[in-house]
Design an enzyme around this catalytic site. Structure first.
Site, PDB file in Angstrom:
ATOM      1  N   GLU A 122     -10.767  13.654   5.486  1.00 48.72           N
ATOM      2  CA  GLU A 122     -10.172  12.630   4.635  1.00 48.72           C
ATOM      3  C   GLU A 122      -8.851  13.121   4.059  1.00 48.72           C
ATOM      4  O   GLU A 122      -8.731  14.243   3.604  1.00 48.72           O
ATOM      5  CB  GLU A 122     -11.131  12.259   3.505  1.00 48.72           C
ATOM      6  N   CYS A 169     -18.845   9.837  -1.916  1.00 39.11           N
ATOM      7  CA  CYS A 169     -18.046  10.854  -1.193  1.00 39.11           C
ATOM      8  C   CYS A 169     -16.631  10.880  -1.730  1.00 39.11           C
ATOM      9  O   CYS A 169     -16.073  11.958  -1.970  1.00 39.11           O
ATOM     10  CB  CYS A 169     -18.054  10.595   0.308  1.00 39.11           C
ATOM     11  N   HIS A 188     -16.079  13.530   6.501  1.00 38.36           N
ATOM     12  CA  HIS A 188     -17.136  12.557   6.778  1.00 38.36           C
ATOM     13  C   HIS A 188     -17.671  12.793   8.191  1.00 38.36           C
ATOM     14  O   HIS A 188     -16.886  12.993   9.128  1.00 38.36           O
ATOM     15  CB  HIS A 188     -16.586  11.121   6.688  1.00 38.36           C
TER      16      HIS A 188
END
Ligand code: PCA
Length: 216
Positions: A80, A143, A165
């Site tokens: 991310e 998250c 992820h």
């Protein structure tokens, strides 16, 4: 001491066997790239997660914090790029809370960019035959919240922090309708996490802000 903190999550909603938590348990105690890996499983609980994460960071003083979580439906592991200061939960946490348009940290910046070398990790995956990519949204659930907290808590330290992820396991994908979503084996996902760690520790150093900093 050179340590890396890798977190995964416990169960939530339909994710009874969260592969991110299983991988955190598997690699706890490993040594990767000359660093000791501490694996911790975090609760999918919007109130408890900050304390559990903060205690783990305080206890281990890691050079790298890698938050991992499962994202069923994603085709491959994804680093991310950005954590936003928003909790807008699509489903409740394990205590039944569903915050809407709430901040993660009341007086925090709007967003943090990752301080992990995300492109280098994707390149390491590619070299190992593991598909993967850089994602531009971690969502607005636990998250993202935990990624934001990891960056917030390490912002004025030399630690790098980011979030990965992972897709669902094949066992979970078989339950998810026809056609089933993409999936990857636990061994392949663990290898992806290990490569994210070994690549990230190569980039520990003074050029912390390359690829990362607060946006506000
Ligand atoms: N995935 C969720 C939270 C816990 C997990 O493993 C998410 O993507 O926000």
């Amino acid at each position: 001491m050179n340590r890396v903190l890798v977190t995964g999550f416990g169960p939530y909603e339909d994710e009874a066997d969260n592969p991110s938590g299983e991988i955190a348990r598997r690699i706890d105690g490993a040594r990767i790239g000359g660093y000791d890996v501490i694996g911790r499983v975090l609760p999918v609980d919007t109130e408890a997660v900050r304390n559990v994460l903060e205690e783990a960071i305080d206890a281990t003083r890691p050079k790298v914090v890698l938050v991992t979580g499962v994202a069923p439906g994603r085709a491959a592991p994804a680093l991310e790029r950005v954590a936003v200061n928003v909790r807008d939960f699509p489903i409740p946490d394990i205590a039944g809370r569903t915050p809407v348009d709430r901040p993660v940290v009341g007086d925090g910046p709007d967003a943090y960019l990752t301080t992990l070398p995300v492109k280098a990790v994707v390149e390491a995956w590619r070299a190992a035959g593991i598909p993967g990519y850089v994602s531009n949204t971690a969502g607005t659930y636990l998250c993202n919240q935990t990624f934001y907290l990891a960056r917030h808590l390490s912002d004025h330290t030399s630690a790098r922090a980011g979030m990965l992820h992972i897709p669902a396991l094949p066992t979970r994908a078989t339950e998810m309708g026809s056609p089933p979503p993409p999936s990857m084996s636990l061994d392949a996902l663990e290898q992806a996490v290990r490569l994210a760690v070994s690549t990230s520790v190569l980039h520990v150093g003074p050029d912390l802000r390359v690829g990362g900093g607060a946006i506000s």
